[in-house]
Design a protein around this motif. Structure first.
Motif, PDB file in Angstrom:
ATOM      1  N   LYS A  46       0.740  -1.201  -0.197  1.00  0.00           N
ATOM      2  CA  LYS A  46       0.060  -0.012   0.079  1.00  0.00           C
ATOM      3  C   LYS A  46       0.732   1.359   0.142  1.00  0.00           C
ATOM      4  O   LYS A  46       1.889   1.215   0.513  1.00  0.00           O
ATOM      5  CB  LYS A  46      -0.817   0.074   1.303  1.00  0.00           C
ATOM      6  CG  LYS A  46      -2.162  -0.898   1.112  1.00  0.00           C
ATOM      7  CD  LYS A  46      -2.766  -0.667  -0.011  1.00  0.00           C
ATOM      8  CE  LYS A  46      -3.856   0.622   0.032  1.00  0.00           C
ATOM      9  NZ  LYS A  46      -4.476   1.041  -1.222  1.00  0.00           N
ATOM     10  N   GLU A  49       2.883  10.907   2.487  1.00  0.00           N
ATOM     11  CA  GLU A  49       3.206  11.128   4.084  1.00  0.00           C
ATOM     12  C   GLU A  49       4.478  12.347   3.780  1.00  0.00           C
ATOM     13  O   GLU A  49       5.159  12.351   2.785  1.00  0.00           O
ATOM     14  CB  GLU A  49       3.797  10.127   4.678  1.00  0.00           C
ATOM     15  CG  GLU A  49       2.702   9.076   5.306  1.00  0.00           C
ATOM     16  CD  GLU A  49       3.142   7.932   5.740  1.00  0.00           C
ATOM     17  OE1 GLU A  49       2.257   7.219   6.812  1.00  0.00           O
ATOM     18  OE2 GLU A  49       4.466   7.473   6.008  1.00  0.00           O
ATOM     19  N   ASN A  71       9.666   6.505   2.187  1.00  0.00           N
ATOM     20  CA  ASN A  71       9.798   5.487   3.288  1.00  0.00           C
ATOM     21  C   ASN A  71       9.604   4.065   2.823  1.00  0.00           C
ATOM     22  O   ASN A  71       8.661   3.883   1.881  1.00  0.00           O
ATOM     23  CB  ASN A  71       9.151   5.834   4.485  1.00  0.00           C
ATOM     24  CG  ASN A  71       9.574   7.072   5.298  1.00  0.00           C
ATOM     25  OD1 ASN A  71      10.725   7.315   4.981  1.00  0.00           O
ATOM     26  ND2 ASN A  71       8.726   7.720   5.805  1.00  0.00           N
ATOM     27  N   ILE A 103       8.186   0.698   4.759  1.00  0.00           N
ATOM     28  CA  ILE A 103       7.739   0.215   6.011  1.00  0.00           C
ATOM     29  C   ILE A 103       7.511  -1.327   6.012  1.00  0.00           C
ATOM     30  O   ILE A 103       6.540  -1.731   5.268  1.00  0.00           O
ATOM     31  CB  ILE A 103       6.861   1.153   6.933  1.00  0.00           C
ATOM     32  CG1 ILE A 103       7.352   2.295   6.868  1.00  0.00           C
ATOM     33  CG2 ILE A 103       6.346   0.324   8.142  1.00  0.00           C
ATOM     34  CD1 ILE A 103       6.839   3.190   5.902  1.00  0.00           C
ATOM     35  N   SER A 143       6.204  -4.988   7.476  1.00  0.00           N
ATOM     36  CA  SER A 143       5.720  -5.683   8.743  1.00  0.00           C
ATOM     37  C   SER A 143       5.553  -7.070   8.225  1.00  0.00           C
ATOM     38  O   SER A 143       5.202  -7.520   7.463  1.00  0.00           O
ATOM     39  CB  SER A 143       4.414  -5.183   9.121  1.00  0.00           C
ATOM     40  OG  SER A 143       4.696  -3.713   9.267  1.00  0.00           O
ATOM     41  N   ASP A 152      13.193  -6.505   5.316  1.00  0.00           N
ATOM     42  CA  ASP A 152      13.393  -5.131   5.095  1.00  0.00           C
ATOM     43  C   ASP A 152      15.022  -4.970   4.747  1.00  0.00           C
ATOM     44  O   ASP A 152      15.285  -4.210   4.036  1.00  0.00           O
ATOM     45  CB  ASP A 152      13.156  -4.638   6.504  1.00  0.00           C
ATOM     46  CG  ASP A 152      13.248  -3.184   6.389  1.00  0.00           C
ATOM     47  OD1 ASP A 152      14.422  -2.515   6.443  1.00  0.00           O
ATOM     48  OD2 ASP A 152      12.303  -2.224   6.527  1.00  0.00           O
ATOM     49  N   SER A 156       5.261   6.638   1.054  1.00  0.00           N
ATOM     50  CA  SER A 156       5.735   5.542   1.741  1.00  0.00           C
ATOM     51  C   SER A 156       5.043   4.426   1.257  1.00  0.00           C
ATOM     52  O   SER A 156       3.888   4.130   0.852  1.00  0.00           O
ATOM     53  CB  SER A 156       5.300   5.752   3.266  1.00  0.00           C
ATOM     54  OG  SER A 156       5.594   7.061   3.936  1.00  0.00           O
ATOM     55  N   TYR A 192       4.069   0.711   2.196  1.00  0.00           N
ATOM     56  CA  TYR A 192       3.913  -0.118   3.277  1.00  0.00           C
ATOM     57  C   TYR A 192       3.977  -1.468   2.756  1.00  0.00           C
ATOM     58  O   TYR A 192       2.987  -1.858   1.820  1.00  0.00           O
ATOM     59  CB  TYR A 192       2.654   0.245   4.113  1.00  0.00           C
ATOM     60  CG  TYR A 192       2.829   1.485   5.043  1.00  0.00           C
ATOM     61  CD1 TYR A 192       3.096   1.170   6.139  1.00  0.00           C
ATOM     62  CD2 TYR A 192       2.788   2.945   4.587  1.00  0.00           C
ATOM     63  CE1 TYR A 192       2.974   2.213   7.059  1.00  0.00           C
ATOM     64  CE2 TYR A 192       2.912   3.765   5.233  1.00  0.00           C
ATOM     65  CZ  TYR A 192       3.022   3.523   6.519  1.00  0.00           C
ATOM     66  OH  TYR A 192       3.113   4.638   7.601  1.00  0.00           O
ATOM     67  N   ASP A 235       3.456  -5.284   3.672  1.00  0.00           N
ATOM     68  CA  ASP A 235       2.901  -6.161   4.608  1.00  0.00           C
ATOM     69  C   ASP A 235       2.821  -7.902   4.286  1.00  0.00           C
ATOM     70  O   ASP A 235       2.411  -7.926   3.010  1.00  0.00           O
ATOM     71  CB  ASP A 235       1.723  -5.912   5.112  1.00  0.00           C
ATOM     72  CG  ASP A 235       1.338  -4.592   5.925  1.00  0.00           C
ATOM     73  OD1 ASP A 235       1.669  -4.486   7.060  1.00  0.00           O
ATOM     74  OD2 ASP A 235       1.050  -3.630   5.237  1.00  0.00           O
TER      75      ASP A 235
END
Lengths: 249, 263
Positions: free
Chosen positions: B65, B69, B80, B82, B84, B112, B135, B137, B139
């Motif tokens: 996603k 930001e 960025n 990120i 997870s 990562d 950013s 994301y 996951d």
């Protein structure tokens, strides 16, 4: 790794910013038995790092359902004090980095502690970074090893850790914070000096296979020095007591 | 954390350890082979990128996603990343709901590190104007666990990034319904994980092999250099064993990259 945009020159005239050679450790000082309440403890200074390690146990596992009837369990908590870094104020509580570091340090000690001697028990290892200047997980492990020994916990070996990595194309030992931030590879390694087996290894950046081998050479070379300092710290605990009573008589 | 094994895990562990001592495996593979790998991209249309990877019976879905930001203070001109990972309770009786376990945090951080160290994503291309950047994301959703989440997770992560498209940006706003360009990638990193059982090294461990393992080693490469490494579990490796594993990881990169590039 920080942004490469304002990267300082880390090697000038074949020397590092703090004047060290590529294969040179920062000065290391270890003192064992520094905390009264802990069953074992150690304080390490490695360059500007100031780190306390404490060991509690073996003691009965709480909560009880975590107990293993065949062996002791190790719990390890690495944490950085909120005032330990130059930049910013660290939030309290374990972050993701600290949780991962605690896990890999615990796994390294599970290899050498004779866990089968203490079924249903836990051994707690606390590593507190009071001042951090690069390579804290390695220095913390080196201190925790001394703390475990000073707690009288039986181990197969007195393990140590140090990081090696790459600046430009040079393979370099024991990064400080600036080197760590702008290095091209960083690789903390923990070794059992008895047989040079690798117990902890993490790496990120860029290394060729040859550079990896060179880095491990540097770590094992430095390990002789670190091991000697660890053992001296343990001997000093008893030498202190000896001096105390000799002077009284 | 699984401390006590149940009876079935104990029996299975004993079985794969016996096999490993004879250089054999429960599924008949040789020590240096992967299970069948299947990659399906773009299954989740609402995500900017997605991929589902089956590695034997292990199934991982990765979703990308993109969120508009402010860039981080110390890196004002790049976006960025990120990462997870969720070890979902529906994936294994060993996974429990609750706060992220050390295992899931380790998985996300190791994936990562490889992507970051290999500079796979062109993070500079994510800046849309001063003070605003996408950013990413990423996951990792573990849907079924049968070992080797590091390699399946990396395959899914890289495949989802390959699949990802950057949304439109107009009049200072993100337009999520419109996607303008593929996410710019500069490199592909692959992950190669071995476990050690007794003296035997096995690539791509199954769940039973992982539960029986003494030690684990993950090497992430881009085919030219090592980008990340992570040793796990309480066993140890000799230098020679690590050298052998590094060599094998370089040898597997092209095969893994082909799965990421496909489709």
């Amino acid at each position: 790794m920080a942004s490469k945009a304002n990267k300082p020159e880390l090697i000038v005239g074949g020397k590092r910013l703090d004047g060290r050679a590529f294969d040179e450790l920062r000065p290391i000082k270890i003192e064992a038995g520094v905390l009264k309440n802990a069953d074992g403890s150690a304080y390490i200074e490695q360059g500007n790092n100031k780190i306390l390690a404490a060991v509690y146990g073996p003691k009965e596992v709480f909560p009880k359902h975590d107990a293993d009837p065949t062996k002791a369990i190790i719990r390890c908590k690495y944490s950085m004090a909120p005032f330990s870094s130059l930049e910013g104020h660290g939030r309290s509580g374990p972050n993701r980095r600290a949780i991962e570091i605690s896990k890999v340090i615990r796994e390294a000690f599970e290899n050498v502690v004779l866990l089968e001697e203490f079924p249903n028990n836990e051994i707690d290892i606390f590593i507190e970074i009071l001042q951090g200047d690069g390579g804290t997980r390695a220095a913390g492990l080196t201190a925790a090893s001394v703390a475990l020994a000073s707690a009288g916990i039986p181990m197969k070996d007195l393990i140590y850790a140090v990081s090696a990595g790459k600046i430009g194309e040079e393979v370099v030992l024991d990064f400080n914070m600036i080197e760590d931030n702008y290095s091209d590879a960083d690789m903390p390694i923990a070794i059992a000096p008895r047989n040079n087996e690798v117990l902890l290894l993490q790496m990120d950046g860029s290394l060729t296979k040859q550079q990896f081998e060179k880095a491990v050479d540097l770590v094992i070379g430095a390990g002789k020095k670190i091991s000697a300092i660890q053992k001296d710290a343990l001997r000093e605990v008893y030498a202190k007591i000896e001096r105390k009573y000799e002077n009284k008589e | 954390m699984m401390i006590q094994m149940n009876a079935i895990d104990y029996v299975n562990s004993k079985y794969v350890r016996e096999l490993a001592s004879k250089k054999m495996r429960e599924d008949g593979r040789d020590a240096l082979s992967y299970r069948e790998i299947r990659v399906a991209k773009g299954l989740i249309k609402n995500a900017e990128g997605s991929a589902q990877v089956d590695l034997g019976a292990t199934r991982v879905m990765a979703g990308v996603k993109m969120v508009l930001e402010s860039p981080m203070e110390d890196t004002p001109d790049v976006g960025n990343l990120i990462v997870s990972a969720e070890l979902l309770p529906l994936a294994s009786p060993d996974f429990e709901s609750g706060p992220p376990s050390p295992e899931s945090i380790e998985l996300a951080r190791v994936v990562d590190r490889g992507i970051r160290a290999a500079e796979c994503i062109d993070l500079g291309s994510l800046l849309v104007e001063e003070g605003k950047a996408w950013s990413v994301y990423l996951d990792l959703y573990i849907l079924n666990y049968d070992g080797n989440l590091f390699d399946s997770g990396m395959l899914a992560a890289m495949s989802a990034l390959k699949d990802a498209k950057v949304p439109a940006y107009s009049n200072g706003k993100a337009v999520m319904s419109e996607r303008v360009a593929p996410l710019k990638l500069n490199n592909v990193v692959s992950s190669c994980t071995f476990v050690k059982i007794g003296d035997t090294l096995l690539l791509d461990p199954t769940g039973n092999e992982e539960r029986a393992a003494d030690a684990r080693m993950t090497i992430e490469t881009d085919g030219k250099v090592i980008r990340a490494m992570q040793k796990g579990l309480s066993g140890s490796f000799s230098r020679q064993e690590i050298s052998d594993i590094i060599g094998a990881a370089f040898g597997k990169h092209d095969e893994l990259k082909a799965h990421i590039d496909k489709g």
